[in-house]
Design a protein around this motif. Sequence first.
Motif, PDB file in Angstrom:
ATOM      1  N   GLN A  54      84.682  11.504 112.114  1.00  0.00           N
ATOM      2  CA  GLN A  54      84.832  11.426 113.692  1.00  0.00           C
ATOM      3  C   GLN A  54      86.519  11.759 113.972  1.00  0.00           C
ATOM      4  OE1 GLN A  54      83.188   7.450 115.048  1.00  0.00           O
ATOM      5  NE2 GLN A  54      81.425   8.561 116.612  1.00  0.00           N
ATOM      6  N   LEU A  55      86.486  12.588 114.860  1.00  0.00           N
ATOM      7  CA  LEU A  55      88.131  13.127 115.609  1.00  0.00           C
ATOM      8  C   LEU A  55      87.994  13.103 117.319  1.00  0.00           C
ATOM      9  CD1 LEU A  55      90.683  13.062 114.145  1.00  0.00           C
ATOM     10  CD2 LEU A  55      89.998  15.388 113.497  1.00  0.00           C
ATOM     11  N   GLY A  56      88.700  12.785 117.617  1.00  0.00           N
ATOM     12  CA  GLY A  56      88.146  13.073 119.165  1.00  0.00           C
ATOM     13  C   GLY A  56      88.737  12.323 120.113  1.00  0.00           C
ATOM     14  N   PHE A  57      89.347  12.612 120.952  1.00  0.00           N
ATOM     15  CA  PHE A  57      90.608  11.707 121.695  1.00  0.00           C
ATOM     16  C   PHE A  57      89.716  10.936 122.826  1.00  0.00           C
ATOM     17  CE2 PHE A  57      93.102  16.106 120.943  1.00  0.00           C
ATOM     18  CZ  PHE A  57      93.646  14.658 120.969  1.00  0.00           C
ATOM     19  N   ASP A  58      89.881   9.861 122.971  1.00  0.00           N
ATOM     20  CA  ASP A  58      89.039   8.105 123.720  1.00  0.00           C
ATOM     21  C   ASP A  58      90.045   7.843 124.235  1.00  0.00           C
ATOM     22  OD1 ASP A  58      86.627   7.795 124.295  1.00  0.00           O
ATOM     23  OD2 ASP A  58      86.873   6.989 122.148  1.00  0.00           O
ATOM     24  N   LEU A  59      89.176   7.379 125.585  1.00  0.00           N
ATOM     25  CA  LEU A  59      90.245   5.559 126.098  1.00  0.00           C
ATOM     26  C   LEU A  59      89.478   4.552 125.264  1.00  0.00           C
ATOM     27  CD1 LEU A  59      88.542   5.892 129.363  1.00  0.00           C
ATOM     28  CD2 LEU A  59      90.773   6.447 129.047  1.00  0.00           C
ATOM     29  N   PRO A  60      90.762   3.759 125.004  1.00  0.00           N
ATOM     30  CA  PRO A  60      90.478   2.480 124.088  1.00  0.00           C
ATOM     31  C   PRO A  60      89.079   1.327 124.309  1.00  0.00           C
ATOM     32  CG  PRO A  60      92.903   2.732 125.162  1.00  0.00           C
ATOM     33  CD  PRO A  60      92.259   3.522 125.737  1.00  0.00           C
ATOM     34  N   GLU A  61      89.168   1.200 123.320  1.00  0.00           N
ATOM     35  CA  GLU A  61      87.776   0.056 123.907  1.00  0.00           C
ATOM     36  C   GLU A  61      88.284  -1.472 123.444  1.00  0.00           C
ATOM     37  OE1 GLU A  61      84.336   1.251 121.715  1.00  0.00           O
ATOM     38  OE2 GLU A  61      84.022   2.757 123.276  1.00  0.00           O
ATOM     39  N   ALA A  62      87.627  -2.629 123.767  1.00  0.00           N
ATOM     40  CA  ALA A  62      88.160  -3.902 123.441  1.00  0.00           C
ATOM     41  C   ALA A  62      88.827  -3.917 121.952  1.00  0.00           C
ATOM     42  CB  ALA A  62      87.915  -4.733 123.992  1.00  0.00           C
ATOM     43  N   ASP A  63      87.341  -3.930 121.535  1.00  0.00           N
ATOM     44  CA  ASP A  63      87.168  -4.278 120.352  1.00  0.00           C
ATOM     45  C   ASP A  63      87.791  -2.890 119.331  1.00  0.00           C
ATOM     46  OD1 ASP A  63      85.898  -2.270 120.484  1.00  0.00           O
ATOM     47  OD2 ASP A  63      83.756  -3.365 119.196  1.00  0.00           O
ATOM     48  N   ASP A  64      88.195  -2.101 119.557  1.00  0.00           N
ATOM     49  CA  ASP A  64      89.758  -0.982 118.459  1.00  0.00           C
ATOM     50  C   ASP A  64      90.949  -1.486 117.800  1.00  0.00           C
ATOM     51  OD1 ASP A  64      87.644   0.834 119.211  1.00  0.00           O
ATOM     52  OD2 ASP A  64      88.804   1.471 121.245  1.00  0.00           O
ATOM     53  N   LYS A  65      90.952  -1.275 116.905  1.00  0.00           N
ATOM     54  CA  LYS A  65      91.975  -1.577 116.275  1.00  0.00           C
ATOM     55  C   LYS A  65      92.929  -0.109 116.650  1.00  0.00           C
ATOM     56  CE  LYS A  65      91.195  -5.419 113.770  1.00  0.00           C
ATOM     57  NZ  LYS A  65      91.427  -6.152 114.758  1.00  0.00           N
ATOM     58  N   GLN A  66      94.762  -0.287 116.309  1.00  0.00           N
ATOM     59  CA  GLN A  66      94.982   0.458 117.429  1.00  0.00           C
ATOM     60  C   GLN A  66      96.381   0.210 116.434  1.00  0.00           C
ATOM     61  OE1 GLN A  66      96.330   0.397 121.139  1.00  0.00           O
ATOM     62  NE2 GLN A  66      94.666  -0.544 121.924  1.00  0.00           N
ATOM     63  N   PHE A  67      97.283   1.784 115.660  1.00  0.00           N
ATOM     64  CA  PHE A  67      98.364   1.511 115.070  1.00  0.00           C
ATOM     65  C   PHE A  67      98.356   3.655 115.355  1.00  0.00           C
ATOM     66  CE2 PHE A  67      93.935   2.631 112.417  1.00  0.00           C
ATOM     67  CZ  PHE A  67      94.974   4.118 112.186  1.00  0.00           C
ATOM     68  N   MET A  68     100.236   3.780 115.323  1.00  0.00           N
ATOM     69  CA  MET A  68     100.260   4.668 115.430  1.00  0.00           C
ATOM     70  C   MET A  68     100.946   5.768 114.014  1.00  0.00           C
ATOM     71  SD  MET A  68     101.819   4.135 118.124  1.00  0.00           S
ATOM     72  CE  MET A  68     102.392   6.340 118.249  1.00  0.00           C
ATOM     73  N   VAL A  69     100.189   6.761 114.048  1.00  0.00           N
ATOM     74  CA  VAL A  69     100.857   7.648 112.709  1.00  0.00           C
ATOM     75  C   VAL A  69     102.130   8.367 113.574  1.00  0.00           C
ATOM     76  CG1 VAL A  69      99.542   9.564 111.331  1.00  0.00           C
ATOM     77  CG2 VAL A  69      98.457   7.360 112.222  1.00  0.00           C
ATOM     78  N   GLY A  70     103.599   9.016 113.480  1.00  0.00           N
ATOM     79  CA  GLY A  70     103.661   9.712 114.048  1.00  0.00           C
ATOM     80  C   GLY A  70     103.876   9.553 115.788  1.00  0.00           C
ATOM     81  N   ASP A  71     104.049  10.230 116.222  1.00  0.00           N
ATOM     82  CA  ASP A  71     103.933   9.989 117.942  1.00  0.00           C
ATOM     83  C   ASP A  71     102.228  10.269 118.149  1.00  0.00           C
ATOM     84  OD1 ASP A  71     106.872   9.615 117.913  1.00  0.00           O
ATOM     85  OD2 ASP A  71     106.110  12.086 118.439  1.00  0.00           O
ATOM     86  N   GLU A  72     101.454   9.906 117.343  1.00  0.00           N
ATOM     87  CA  GLU A  72     100.098   9.682 117.382  1.00  0.00           C
ATOM     88  C   GLU A  72      99.241   8.347 117.564  1.00  0.00           C
ATOM     89  OE1 GLU A  72      97.187  10.842 119.635  1.00  0.00           O
ATOM     90  OE2 GLU A  72      98.566  12.803 118.948  1.00  0.00           O
ATOM     91  N   LYS A  73      99.144   7.472 118.950  1.00  0.00           N
ATOM     92  CA  LYS A  73      98.572   6.656 118.761  1.00  0.00           C
ATOM     93  C   LYS A  73      96.625   6.922 118.209  1.00  0.00           C
ATOM     94  CE  LYS A  73      99.119   2.369 121.177  1.00  0.00           C
ATOM     95  NZ  LYS A  73      98.905   1.930 122.535  1.00  0.00           N
TER      96      LYS A  73
END
Length: 119
Positions: free
Chosen positions: A54-73
């Motif tokens: 899966q690859l696409g743009f989405d809104l964050p959800e409460a159980d997401d892990k978030q990290f930065m790659v370059g300028d992309e969250k």
Amino acid sequence: MSVEVKNTTTTAPIKITPSALEQLTALRKELGVGDDHFLRVGVRGGGCSGFEYQLGFDLPEADDKQFMVGDEKVLMKAGHSLYLIGMEIDWATGLENRGFTFNNPNASETCGCGSSFSA
């Protein structure tokens, strides 16, 4: 080891090549994706090998892990990292293949299209 602060880790479990980051920036602009949407990377059951990327743009959800790659969250469900850790997302521009490619060291088998795998 990753340090977690408010669901954001300092070590990204995946890599995204500069050409793929450039294409994501262009897609974001072309599609008019707002700054409140981030790149979601994940897996789901399906495809000819058992799992699909899966690859696409989405809104964050409460159980997401978030990290930065370059300028992309990047957003990812914690359970998906088992299948994706160490993966590299690239952008191919060859004559036979144009699009995002997934180089996944956890895949024991991939299909010919490159968008599904088994682990």
